[in-house]
Design a protein around this motif. Sequence first.
Motif, PDB file in Angstrom:
ATOM      1  N   ILE A 273      47.641  48.099  47.222  1.00  0.00           N
ATOM      2  CA  ILE A 273      48.107  46.789  47.287  1.00  0.00           C
ATOM      3  C   ILE A 273      47.034  46.067  48.476  1.00  0.00           C
ATOM      4  CG2 ILE A 273      49.729  44.880  47.814  1.00  0.00           C
ATOM      5  CD1 ILE A 273      51.729  47.071  46.636  1.00  0.00           C
ATOM      6  N   ARG A 274      46.919  46.581  49.450  1.00  0.00           N
ATOM      7  CA  ARG A 274      46.526  46.204  50.601  1.00  0.00           C
ATOM      8  C   ARG A 274      44.789  46.024  50.272  1.00  0.00           C
ATOM      9  NH1 ARG A 274      48.333  49.288  54.233  1.00  0.00           N
ATOM     10  NH2 ARG A 274      46.704  50.704  54.199  1.00  0.00           N
ATOM     11  N   THR A 275      44.121  47.119  49.812  1.00  0.00           N
ATOM     12  CA  THR A 275      42.891  47.309  49.447  1.00  0.00           C
ATOM     13  C   THR A 275      42.219  46.155  48.173  1.00  0.00           C
ATOM     14  OG1 THR A 275      42.960  49.447  50.098  1.00  0.00           O
ATOM     15  CG2 THR A 275      40.740  48.879  49.139  1.00  0.00           C
ATOM     16  N   PHE A 276      43.438  46.329  47.324  1.00  0.00           N
ATOM     17  CA  PHE A 276      43.119  45.379  46.080  1.00  0.00           C
ATOM     18  C   PHE A 276      42.758  44.050  46.534  1.00  0.00           C
ATOM     19  CE2 PHE A 276      43.759  42.961  42.509  1.00  0.00           C
ATOM     20  CZ  PHE A 276      43.246  43.666  41.258  1.00  0.00           C
ATOM     21  N   ARG A 277      43.955  43.505  47.477  1.00  0.00           N
ATOM     22  CA  ARG A 277      43.888  42.219  47.866  1.00  0.00           C
ATOM     23  C   ARG A 277      42.616  41.984  48.809  1.00  0.00           C
ATOM     24  NH1 ARG A 277      48.899  39.395  50.200  1.00  0.00           N
ATOM     25  NH2 ARG A 277      48.363  37.151  49.972  1.00  0.00           N
ATOM     26  N   ALA A 278      42.176  42.864  49.471  1.00  0.00           N
ATOM     27  CA  ALA A 278      40.958  42.454  50.353  1.00  0.00           C
ATOM     28  C   ALA A 278      39.639  42.700  49.440  1.00  0.00           C
ATOM     29  CB  ALA A 278      40.789  43.705  51.282  1.00  0.00           C
ATOM     30  N   THR A 279      39.757  43.095  48.324  1.00  0.00           N
ATOM     31  CA  THR A 279      38.449  43.463  47.332  1.00  0.00           C
ATOM     32  C   THR A 279      38.525  42.065  46.377  1.00  0.00           C
ATOM     33  OG1 THR A 279      38.780  45.679  47.476  1.00  0.00           O
ATOM     34  CG2 THR A 279      37.319  44.957  45.697  1.00  0.00           C
ATOM     35  N   PHE A 280      39.687  41.560  45.987  1.00  0.00           N
ATOM     36  CA  PHE A 280      39.523  40.679  45.012  1.00  0.00           C
ATOM     37  C   PHE A 280      40.370  39.558  45.318  1.00  0.00           C
ATOM     38  CE2 PHE A 280      39.345  44.499  42.150  1.00  0.00           C
ATOM     39  CZ  PHE A 280      37.929  44.555  41.981  1.00  0.00           C
ATOM     40  N   GLY A 281      40.930  39.314  46.438  1.00  0.00           N
ATOM     41  CA  GLY A 281      41.450  38.060  47.178  1.00  0.00           C
ATOM     42  C   GLY A 281      42.824  37.980  46.533  1.00  0.00           C
ATOM     43  N   GLU A 282      43.540  38.581  45.863  1.00  0.00           N
ATOM     44  CA  GLU A 282      44.897  38.573  45.421  1.00  0.00           C
ATOM     45  C   GLU A 282      45.545  39.860  45.020  1.00  0.00           C
ATOM     46  OE1 GLU A 282      45.184  36.272  41.737  1.00  0.00           O
ATOM     47  OE2 GLU A 282      43.359  37.523  40.877  1.00  0.00           O
ATOM     48  N   THR A 283      46.741  39.762  45.194  1.00  0.00           N
ATOM     49  CA  THR A 283      47.458  41.201  45.076  1.00  0.00           C
ATOM     50  C   THR A 283      47.402  41.613  43.644  1.00  0.00           C
ATOM     51  OG1 THR A 283      49.524  40.166  44.468  1.00  0.00           O
ATOM     52  CG2 THR A 283      49.028  40.710  46.681  1.00  0.00           C
ATOM     53  N   PRO A 284      47.438  42.742  43.307  1.00  0.00           N
ATOM     54  CA  PRO A 284      47.374  43.471  41.863  1.00  0.00           C
ATOM     55  C   PRO A 284      48.632  42.962  40.938  1.00  0.00           C
ATOM     56  CG  PRO A 284      48.017  45.314  43.437  1.00  0.00           C
ATOM     57  CD  PRO A 284      47.534  44.133  44.395  1.00  0.00           C
ATOM     58  N   HIS A 285      49.607  42.705  41.720  1.00  0.00           N
ATOM     59  CA  HIS A 285      50.700  42.183  40.878  1.00  0.00           C
ATOM     60  C   HIS A 285      50.386  40.735  40.378  1.00  0.00           C
ATOM     61  CE1 HIS A 285      54.706  41.061  39.656  1.00  0.00           C
ATOM     62  NE2 HIS A 285      54.654  40.085  40.416  1.00  0.00           N
ATOM     63  N   ARG A 286      49.818  39.993  41.297  1.00  0.00           N
ATOM     64  CA  ARG A 286      49.408  38.571  40.914  1.00  0.00           C
ATOM     65  C   ARG A 286      48.242  38.504  39.851  1.00  0.00           C
ATOM     66  NH1 ARG A 286      51.869  33.722  40.958  1.00  0.00           N
ATOM     67  NH2 ARG A 286      50.311  31.788  41.241  1.00  0.00           N
ATOM     68  N   TYR A 287      47.326  39.561  40.158  1.00  0.00           N
ATOM     69  CA  TYR A 287      46.301  39.522  39.148  1.00  0.00           C
ATOM     70  C   TYR A 287      46.691  40.000  37.847  1.00  0.00           C
ATOM     71  CZ  TYR A 287      41.856  40.589  36.637  1.00  0.00           C
ATOM     72  OH  TYR A 287      40.743  40.635  35.799  1.00  0.00           O
ATOM     73  N   LEU A 288      47.714  40.801  37.633  1.00  0.00           N
ATOM     74  CA  LEU A 288      48.339  41.289  36.331  1.00  0.00           C
ATOM     75  C   LEU A 288      49.043  40.136  35.712  1.00  0.00           C
ATOM     76  CD1 LEU A 288      48.819  43.141  34.130  1.00  0.00           C
ATOM     77  CD2 LEU A 288      50.422  44.378  35.553  1.00  0.00           C
ATOM     78  N   GLN A 289      49.853  39.311  36.505  1.00  0.00           N
ATOM     79  CA  GLN A 289      50.553  38.161  36.030  1.00  0.00           C
ATOM     80  C   GLN A 289      49.789  37.128  35.478  1.00  0.00           C
ATOM     81  OE1 GLN A 289      52.894  36.636  39.433  1.00  0.00           O
ATOM     82  NE2 GLN A 289      54.798  37.378  38.446  1.00  0.00           N
ATOM     83  N   ARG A 290      48.557  36.918  36.072  1.00  0.00           N
ATOM     84  CA  ARG A 290      47.748  36.110  35.530  1.00  0.00           C
ATOM     85  C   ARG A 290      47.007  36.469  34.304  1.00  0.00           C
ATOM     86  NH1 ARG A 290      43.330  33.997  37.809  1.00  0.00           N
ATOM     87  NH2 ARG A 290      42.768  35.694  39.401  1.00  0.00           N
ATOM     88  N   ARG A 291      46.775  37.403  34.298  1.00  0.00           N
ATOM     89  CA  ARG A 291      46.091  38.022  33.086  1.00  0.00           C
ATOM     90  C   ARG A 291      47.250  38.011  31.913  1.00  0.00           C
ATOM     91  NH1 ARG A 291      42.736  39.184  29.053  1.00  0.00           N
ATOM     92  NH2 ARG A 291      42.773  41.361  28.363  1.00  0.00           N
ATOM     93  N   ARG A 292      48.158  38.306  32.217  1.00  0.00           N
ATOM     94  CA  ARG A 292      49.440  38.318  31.044  1.00  0.00           C
ATOM     95  C   ARG A 292      49.540  36.635  30.710  1.00  0.00           C
ATOM     96  NH1 ARG A 292      53.454  42.861  33.567  1.00  0.00           N
ATOM     97  NH2 ARG A 292      52.559  44.607  32.299  1.00  0.00           N
ATOM     98  N   VAL A 293      49.727  35.857  31.588  1.00  0.00           N
ATOM     99  CA  VAL A 293      49.903  34.424  31.291  1.00  0.00           C
ATOM    100  C   VAL A 293      48.716  33.970  30.658  1.00  0.00           C
ATOM    101  CG1 VAL A 293      50.106  32.126  32.365  1.00  0.00           C
ATOM    102  CG2 VAL A 293      51.283  34.138  33.065  1.00  0.00           C
ATOM    103  N   GLU A 294      47.405  34.290  31.031  1.00  0.00           N
ATOM    104  CA  GLU A 294      46.012  33.925  30.237  1.00  0.00           C
ATOM    105  C   GLU A 294      46.447  34.469  28.668  1.00  0.00           C
ATOM    106  OE1 GLU A 294      42.662  35.088  28.171  1.00  0.00           O
ATOM    107  OE2 GLU A 294      43.321  36.744  30.012  1.00  0.00           O
ATOM    108  N   ARG A 295      46.810  35.547  28.520  1.00  0.00           N
ATOM    109  CA  ARG A 295      46.897  36.005  27.229  1.00  0.00           C
ATOM    110  C   ARG A 295      47.987  35.367  26.571  1.00  0.00           C
ATOM    111  NH1 ARG A 295      43.427  37.504  24.055  1.00  0.00           N
ATOM    112  NH2 ARG A 295      42.521  36.263  25.607  1.00  0.00           N
ATOM    113  N   ALA A 296      49.080  35.142  27.456  1.00  0.00           N
ATOM    114  CA  ALA A 296      50.383  34.335  26.614  1.00  0.00           C
ATOM    115  C   ALA A 296      49.668  33.117  26.181  1.00  0.00           C
ATOM    116  CB  ALA A 296      51.244  34.109  27.560  1.00  0.00           C
ATOM    117  N   MET A 297      49.134  32.257  27.191  1.00  0.00           N
ATOM    118  CA  MET A 297      48.364  30.832  26.751  1.00  0.00           C
ATOM    119  C   MET A 297      47.463  30.906  25.526  1.00  0.00           C
ATOM    120  SD  MET A 297      47.090  29.884  30.790  1.00  0.00           S
ATOM    121  CE  MET A 297      46.419  28.315  30.393  1.00  0.00           C
TER     122      MET A 297
END
Lengths: 139, 134
Positions: free
Chosen positions: B44-68
Motif C-alpha cells: 500500500i505504501r509503495t503503490f501510493r508513493a509510485t502512482f500517487g494514490e492507494t491501490p484501493h482508490r485506484y481500483l475504485q476508479r477503475r471500476r467506476v470508470e467501467r461502470a460509467m
Amino acid sequence: MTMNAISRSQVYVLDQDEALDFYVGKLGLEVHTDQDLGFMRWLTVNLPGDRQREILLEKPGPPSLDPATAEQVRELLTKGAAGGFLFMTTDDAHKTYEDLVAKGVDITDEPMERPYGTDFGIRDPFGNKIRIGQMSVQP
Amino acid sequence: MSRAVEQTNRAMLRARDAMDRAYAQPLDIPTLARIAYVSEAHFIRTFRATFGETPHRYLQRRRVERAMYLLLHTEQDVTEVCHAVGFGSLGTFSRTFRQIVGESPTDYRKRRTAPAAPVPGCFTKAWKRPSSFG
C-alpha cells in the motif's frame, strides 16, 4: 511534396537482448537491423512481411542522455509512463491473445469488442504499452 | 539503488495492470501484494508513493470508470452494472460512484450521452477514469 509513410518508430527498452526475447521470441517480430555502430547498438525490428516499418529498440544512456536523465527515463519507463506505445493489428485477436497468454506475456486488458473491432492490451517487459487489434473498420 | 527502484516500479505496475485487467474480480490487498511480491503494508505504501494514490482508490476508479462505460453503452440496469464491475453490494457501489463522480449512477446515465468517436480502449481507460488528483 507529400510525406507518404511512417517508416520508423522508437521505444526505449532497458535491455536490448531481453527486448529481442520479447519482441522476436514472443511477439513474433523479425530483426530488421542489429548493428553495433560503436556509439550505440542500432536494433530495429519489423512485423513479418513488413520491412517498410521498423521499430527502433533503443537503450537510454550516455552519451545520448546524461546518466541522471537516463535514470529518470528508466524510472518513468518502469512506471509505464515513458510514452512508448505501439499499436499492431492481427487477423484474429482472440487467437493472438490466447497465444500470448500461453507465452506468459503481461496482459493489461482482456479482448474487448469495440466499435472499431476487437482489441486487447499487453505490456512489454520494461513498461511500454502495446495494443493489438483485429480491426473491423478500415480507415 | 536505482535498479531497485526500477524493480519496484515494475512490481507495482504489474499489480496495477492486474487491476486494469481483472477489475471485476475480487481483488483484495493480499492478492495484489502477492502479485507484487511484497507485504501488504509495504504494498500500500509503495503503490501510493509510485502512482500517487492507494491501490484501493485506484481500483475504485477503475471500476467506476467501467461502470460509467456500461451505463452509457449498454442497457444493463444499475444492479447489473454494479456486479459487472466487481462491487459486492449496491450500497457500496452507489456510495462510491457518487463520491467519485458527483452524482448517482442513474443520474449519470440520464444526463450523459455516449461519445461519438470511438478511441482505443486503452486511452478511454486511462483518460476517462474519474480523477482523484484534483
